[in-house]
Scaffold this motif. Structure first.
Motif, PDB file in Angstrom:
ATOM      1  N   ALA A 140       0.826  -1.200   0.000  1.00 32.10           N
ATOM      2  CA  ALA A 140       0.000   0.000   0.000  1.00 32.10           C
ATOM      3  C   ALA A 140       0.865   1.257   0.000  1.00 32.10           C
ATOM      4  O   ALA A 140       0.598   2.215  -0.733  1.00 32.10           O
ATOM      5  N   ALA A 141       1.918   1.254   0.811  1.00 37.10           N
ATOM      6  CA  ALA A 141       2.794   2.429   0.891  1.00 37.10           C
ATOM      7  C   ALA A 141       3.519   2.659  -0.441  1.00 37.10           C
ATOM      8  O   ALA A 141       3.660   3.803  -0.889  1.00 37.10           O
ATOM      9  N   SER A 142       3.974   1.596  -1.078  1.00 42.65           N
ATOM     10  CA  SER A 142       4.703   1.740  -2.346  1.00 42.65           C
ATOM     11  C   SER A 142       3.785   2.238  -3.457  1.00 42.65           C
ATOM     12  O   SER A 142       4.186   3.060  -4.288  1.00 42.65           O
ATOM     13  N   ILE A 143       2.560   1.735  -3.490  1.00 44.19           N
ATOM     14  CA  ILE A 143       1.594   2.230  -4.483  1.00 44.19           C
ATOM     15  C   ILE A 143       1.342   3.717  -4.259  1.00 44.19           C
ATOM     16  O   ILE A 143       1.303   4.516  -5.210  1.00 44.19           O
ATOM     17  N   ALA A 144       1.193   4.108  -2.997  1.00 42.94           N
ATOM     18  CA  ALA A 144       0.954   5.511  -2.676  1.00 42.94           C
ATOM     19  C   ALA A 144       2.134   6.384  -3.080  1.00 42.94           C
ATOM     20  O   ALA A 144       1.951   7.473  -3.651  1.00 42.94           O
ATOM     21  N   LEU A 145       3.344   5.944  -2.797  1.00 40.65           N
ATOM     22  CA  LEU A 145       4.523   6.719  -3.166  1.00 40.65           C
ATOM     23  C   LEU A 145       4.616   6.925  -4.671  1.00 40.65           C
ATOM     24  O   LEU A 145       5.087   7.963  -5.138  1.00 40.65           O
ATOM     25  N   ALA A 146       4.179   5.930  -5.420  1.00 37.71           N
ATOM     26  CA  ALA A 146       4.215   6.031  -6.883  1.00 37.71           C
ATOM     27  C   ALA A 146       3.079   6.891  -7.428  1.00 37.71           C
ATOM     28  O   ALA A 146       3.066   7.204  -8.620  1.00 37.71           O
ATOM     29  N   GLY A 147       2.135   7.252  -6.558  1.00 37.36           N
ATOM     30  CA  GLY A 147       1.003   8.059  -7.005  1.00 37.36           C
ATOM     31  C   GLY A 147      -0.111   7.239  -7.605  1.00 37.36           C
ATOM     32  O   GLY A 147      -1.053   7.790  -8.202  1.00 37.36           O
ATOM     33  N   GLY A 148      -0.024   5.911  -7.464  1.00 36.09           N
ATOM     34  CA  GLY A 148      -1.049   5.046  -8.025  1.00 36.09           C
ATOM     35  C   GLY A 148      -2.275   4.968  -7.134  1.00 36.09           C
ATOM     36  O   GLY A 148      -2.280   5.445  -5.994  1.00 36.09           O
ATOM     37  N   THR A 149      -3.312   4.358  -7.673  1.00 38.16           N
ATOM     38  CA  THR A 149      -4.554   4.131  -6.931  1.00 38.16           C
ATOM     39  C   THR A 149      -4.663   2.657  -6.605  1.00 38.16           C
ATOM     40  O   THR A 149      -4.616   1.811  -7.508  1.00 38.16           O
ATOM     41  N   ARG A 150      -4.790   2.344  -5.332  1.00 39.58           N
ATOM     42  CA  ARG A 150      -4.862   0.962  -4.870  1.00 39.58           C
ATOM     43  C   ARG A 150      -6.278   0.420  -5.067  1.00 39.58           C
ATOM     44  O   ARG A 150      -7.253   1.041  -4.629  1.00 39.58           O
ATOM     45  N   VAL A 151      -6.375  -0.736  -5.722  1.00 41.35           N
ATOM     46  CA  VAL A 151      -7.670  -1.386  -5.941  1.00 41.35           C
ATOM     47  C   VAL A 151      -7.594  -2.778  -5.321  1.00 41.35           C
ATOM     48  O   VAL A 151      -6.992  -3.687  -5.899  1.00 41.35           O
ATOM     49  N   PRO A 152      -8.176  -2.974  -4.141  1.00 45.45           N
ATOM     50  CA  PRO A 152      -8.072  -4.284  -3.493  1.00 45.45           C
ATOM     51  C   PRO A 152      -9.088  -5.277  -4.033  1.00 45.45           C
ATOM     52  O   PRO A 152     -10.230  -4.922  -4.322  1.00 45.45           O
ATOM     53  N   VAL A 153      -8.646  -6.515  -4.191  1.00 40.67           N
ATOM     54  CA  VAL A 153      -9.537  -7.637  -4.474  1.00 40.67           C
ATOM     55  C   VAL A 153      -9.377  -8.600  -3.306  1.00 40.67           C
ATOM     56  O   VAL A 153      -8.281  -9.077  -3.032  1.00 40.67           O
ATOM     57  N   THR A 154     -10.462  -8.861  -2.605  1.00 37.54           N
ATOM     58  CA  THR A 154     -10.393  -9.534  -1.313  1.00 37.54           C
ATOM     59  C   THR A 154     -10.372 -11.055  -1.447  1.00 37.54           C
ATOM     60  O   THR A 154     -11.206 -11.640  -2.152  1.00 37.54           O
TER      61      THR A 154
END
Length: 400
Positions: A140-154
């Protein structure tokens, strides 16, 4: 004219010091629970690190490298040739996958840097990244640092395991999806994606022209018949997959922080462009030792797996006897449990109280979810500890 002055302590703006992309991330749960273990003297089955070192010959290889002056100065940016060659040979021997050690292997400061560098290199602001939930917190932190949007699939519990709904995964892909971030064997649930599930994921990635970063650091800890199956081995995946490996989980030297990626030259070049501005290089002498470790005979890997399987079974039986619902893992060295049979519903509160109640530390799975309610009753225990430690933990948990 009177000069304007600012009052002492006034700020030029009210913006918080921390980059807003990281605002949702505080101190990691691992730091919190490990500190709790120290303060209470509880047995730490929370953070996933072994309590004994790995093979003596591998440790001595590091000492030898230090004394011989190998790696005491900056190693080559991609990693020392001996290790890159050993990684390529390992992939060939175990899985029949051919990688050029000079162009298709990159050594990193553990898998955590490999994940961060891959996402920083391949994701731009606005890109969507699909990750299987629950996920290792650095995703989650790495996606955020890259400016991406996290899309979780549970991953959802049922039938004794946490399972992926392939229709849900397919529905999560949009025109903005850039990358799938996968982890198998999966931390924290212990799920190992089946060959059939991997084949469907590969088809989806090819159809939608998606990049895939796959975290396979627990590749040598698959307890089911057939062992680990790399996603890159499926049709159409060679040109779009970054595969992440690590020495820490396999050889029990987590402090050495030696990880790697294998991918096409184009993908390796992209990831290295980001990695060089993170650590530049790292773990010089340890790289030579890990090169020797990867060449250990198959008997080592079999013995390692058998030992962890016995520890899994010991802890799983003890947790069941203590009243937990236990999801026996097919891989990794973690067991996920449900605390509801104990009359509990909040895993975070349960873990914060457990050291005082039973003298054991665990990790609440909810911190690995975007949908916190989905993970609320689940708690993770690590079994990569000495057998007497696990036996004592099981004895203490009986008090529940």
């Amino acid at each position: 004219m009177t000069a304007m002055t600012s009052s002492p302590g006034a700020s030029r703006n009210d913006r918080p010091l921390l980059n807003r992309r990281l605002a949702e991330f505080g101190t990691t749960i691992f730091a919190e629970m490990s500190a709790l273990a120290v303060r209470t003297g509880a047995i730490n089955l929370g953070q996933g690190f072994p309590d004994t070192d790995g093979p003596e010959q591998v440790r001595e290889a590091a000492v030898r490298a230090l004394r011989d002056g190998r790696g005491n100065q900056y190693p080559p940016g991609p990693g020392v040739p001996e290790l890159r060659t050993a990684i390529a040979a390992h992939q060939e021997r175990r899985y029949g996958l051919a990688f050029d050690p000079d162009r298709e292997v990159l050594v990193t400061a553990g898998a955590t840097e490999a994940i961060a560098a891959s996402l920083l290199a391949l994701v731009e602001p606005g890109d969507e990244v699909i990750a299987l939930e629950p996920y290792y917190d650095s995703y989650a932190a790495s996606i955020a640092l890259a400016g991406g949007t996290r899309v979780p699939v549970t991953l959802r519990p049922g039938g004794g395991r946490f399972s992926l709904d392939l229709d849900e995964l397919r529905a999560a892909v949009t025109p903005r999806t850039r990358l799938l971030l996968l982890n198998t064997p999966h931390n924290p649930t212990g799920t190992v994606l089946t060959r059939e599930e991997l084949a469907e994921i590969a088809k989806l990635a090819v159809e939608r022209d998606l990049l895939v970063v796959t975290d396979e650091v627990y590749e040598h800890l698959v307890f089911d018949e057939g062992g680990h199956v790399p996603l890159v081995s499926f049709p159409g995946m060679r040109e779009r997959t970054v595969t992440i490996g690590s020495a820490g989980k396999t050889f029990s030297f987590t402090g050495w922080k030696v990880g790697w990626i294998t991918a096409t030259p184009e993908l390796v070049t992209a990831v290295r462009s980001a990695k060089q501005f993170l650590t530049f290089v790292s773990s010089g002498p340890f790289q030579y030792a890990v090169a020797e470790a990867l060449a250990l005979p198959d008997a080592y890997f079999t013995s390692f797996l058998d030992d962890m399987r016995a520890k899994r079974d010991l802890l799983a039986s003890g947790l069941t006897a203590a009243g937990f619902e236990v999801y026996r893992p097919a891989g990794t060295y973690f067991i996920t449990t449900d605390v509801r049979p104990l009359g509990e519903s909040d895993g975070l509160a349960f873990c914060r109280a457990l050291p005082e109640r039973a003298g054991v530390v665990a990790i609440p799975n909810a911190v690995f979810y975007d949908h916190r309610d989905q993970g609320a009753p689940f708690v993770r225990f690590a079994f990569c500890k000495q057998t007497p430690v696990l036996e004592e933990a099981v004895s203490r948990l009986k008090s529940l």
